[in-house]
Scaffold this motif. Sequence first.
Motif, PDB file in Angstrom:
ATOM      1  N   ASN A   1      40.293  54.917  51.297  1.00  0.00           N
ATOM      2  CA  ASN A   1      39.857  53.622  50.618  1.00  0.00           C
ATOM      3  C   ASN A   1      40.920  52.679  49.947  1.00  0.00           C
ATOM      4  O   ASN A   1      40.743  52.127  48.879  1.00  0.00           O
ATOM      5  CB  ASN A   1      38.866  54.028  49.854  1.00  0.00           C
ATOM      6  CG  ASN A   1      37.668  54.802  50.259  1.00  0.00           C
ATOM      7  OD1 ASN A   1      37.373  54.509  51.510  1.00  0.00           O
ATOM      8  ND2 ASN A   1      37.237  55.769  49.565  1.00  0.00           N
TER       9      ASN A   1
ATOM     10  N   GLU B   1      39.382  40.483  47.420  1.00  0.00           N
ATOM     11  CA  GLU B   1      38.600  41.512  46.616  1.00  0.00           C
ATOM     12  C   GLU B   1      39.343  42.531  45.776  1.00  0.00           C
ATOM     13  O   GLU B   1      40.454  42.792  45.823  1.00  0.00           O
ATOM     14  CB  GLU B   1      38.145  42.410  47.863  1.00  0.00           C
ATOM     15  CG  GLU B   1      37.206  43.620  47.386  1.00  0.00           C
ATOM     16  CD  GLU B   1      36.708  44.564  48.411  1.00  0.00           C
ATOM     17  OE1 GLU B   1      35.772  45.223  48.145  1.00  0.00           O
ATOM     18  OE2 GLU B   1      36.851  44.189  49.479  1.00  0.00           O
ATOM     19  N   GLU B   2      38.952  42.519  44.373  1.00  0.00           N
ATOM     20  CA  GLU B   2      39.582  43.038  43.374  1.00  0.00           C
ATOM     21  C   GLU B   2      39.670  44.620  43.657  1.00  0.00           C
ATOM     22  O   GLU B   2      38.646  45.177  44.588  1.00  0.00           O
ATOM     23  CB  GLU B   2      38.966  42.879  42.023  1.00  0.00           C
ATOM     24  CG  GLU B   2      39.077  41.656  41.325  1.00  0.00           C
ATOM     25  CD  GLU B   2      38.301  41.558  40.167  1.00  0.00           C
ATOM     26  OE1 GLU B   2      37.131  42.229  39.966  1.00  0.00           O
ATOM     27  OE2 GLU B   2      38.816  40.596  39.204  1.00  0.00           O
ATOM     28  N   TYR B   3      40.545  45.544  43.231  1.00  0.00           N
ATOM     29  CA  TYR B   3      40.574  46.793  43.586  1.00  0.00           C
ATOM     30  C   TYR B   3      40.685  47.558  42.230  1.00  0.00           C
ATOM     31  O   TYR B   3      41.349  47.149  41.308  1.00  0.00           O
ATOM     32  CB  TYR B   3      41.431  47.309  45.006  1.00  0.00           C
ATOM     33  CG  TYR B   3      43.141  46.996  44.377  1.00  0.00           C
ATOM     34  CD1 TYR B   3      43.765  48.126  44.111  1.00  0.00           C
ATOM     35  CD2 TYR B   3      43.481  45.897  44.563  1.00  0.00           C
ATOM     36  CE1 TYR B   3      45.078  47.859  43.786  1.00  0.00           C
ATOM     37  CE2 TYR B   3      44.909  45.629  44.457  1.00  0.00           C
ATOM     38  CZ  TYR B   3      45.509  46.637  43.790  1.00  0.00           C
ATOM     39  OH  TYR B   3      46.952  46.457  43.582  1.00  0.00           O
ATOM     40  N   THR B   4      40.606  49.113  42.402  1.00  0.00           N
ATOM     41  CA  THR B   4      40.637  49.925  41.119  1.00  0.00           C
ATOM     42  C   THR B   4      41.677  50.901  41.257  1.00  0.00           C
ATOM     43  O   THR B   4      41.337  51.654  42.360  1.00  0.00           O
ATOM     44  CB  THR B   4      39.172  50.358  40.573  1.00  0.00           C
ATOM     45  OG1 THR B   4      38.312  49.418  40.365  1.00  0.00           O
ATOM     46  CG2 THR B   4      39.493  51.112  39.474  1.00  0.00           C
TER      47      THR B   4
ATOM     48  N   ALA C   1      46.149  48.300  49.434  1.00  0.00           N
ATOM     49  CA  ALA C   1      46.675  48.462  47.863  1.00  0.00           C
ATOM     50  C   ALA C   1      47.757  49.830  47.872  1.00  0.00           C
ATOM     51  O   ALA C   1      47.485  51.001  48.316  1.00  0.00           O
ATOM     52  CB  ALA C   1      45.415  48.975  47.077  1.00  0.00           C
TER      53      ALA C   1
ATOM     54  N   TYR D   1      41.224  46.744  51.418  1.00  0.00           N
ATOM     55  CA  TYR D   1      40.383  45.651  50.818  1.00  0.00           C
ATOM     56  C   TYR D   1      40.215  44.669  51.718  1.00  0.00           C
ATOM     57  O   TYR D   1      41.313  44.064  52.163  1.00  0.00           O
ATOM     58  CB  TYR D   1      40.698  45.341  49.520  1.00  0.00           C
ATOM     59  CG  TYR D   1      40.440  47.002  48.879  1.00  0.00           C
ATOM     60  CD1 TYR D   1      39.391  47.118  47.992  1.00  0.00           C
ATOM     61  CD2 TYR D   1      41.693  47.567  48.585  1.00  0.00           C
ATOM     62  CE1 TYR D   1      39.169  48.238  47.241  1.00  0.00           C
ATOM     63  CE2 TYR D   1      41.520  48.750  47.614  1.00  0.00           C
ATOM     64  CZ  TYR D   1      40.208  49.104  47.159  1.00  0.00           C
ATOM     65  OH  TYR D   1      40.053  50.345  46.352  1.00  0.00           O
TER      66      TYR D   1
ATOM     67  N   THR E   1      41.126  47.852  36.844  1.00  0.00           N
ATOM     68  CA  THR E   1      40.733  46.898  37.952  1.00  0.00           C
ATOM     69  C   THR E   1      42.029  45.800  37.875  1.00  0.00           C
ATOM     70  O   THR E   1      42.460  45.443  37.032  1.00  0.00           O
ATOM     71  CB  THR E   1      39.544  46.039  37.709  1.00  0.00           C
ATOM     72  OG1 THR E   1      38.441  46.890  37.363  1.00  0.00           O
ATOM     73  CG2 THR E   1      39.167  44.928  38.606  1.00  0.00           C
TER      74      THR E   1
END
Length: 69
Positions: free
Chosen positions: A20, A27-30, A47, A23, A35
Amino acid sequence: MVITDDCISCSACIDECENNAIYNAGEEYTVNGETRPPISEDHTFIAPELCNNCKSCVEVCAVDAIVEQ
C-alpha cells in the motif's frame, strides 16, 4: 521506485502494491501514524518510506512509467 511523468494514472499499480505504498495524485498518505502531503499533484506516486522495491508495480505498468530511483 519512482513514477515518472509518463504516468497515465490508470491505477493498475495501486491495486498491485502489496505494501500500500502507491497513491493517487493529490492524495495524502500516512507513515507511522504521521500524515504526509502528496508527493505529486499530477500523477500517481510511490511513498518511498513504504516501498520495499518488490517491483510488482513495474510489471503491471502499461506505459513503463515506474523506474528505480
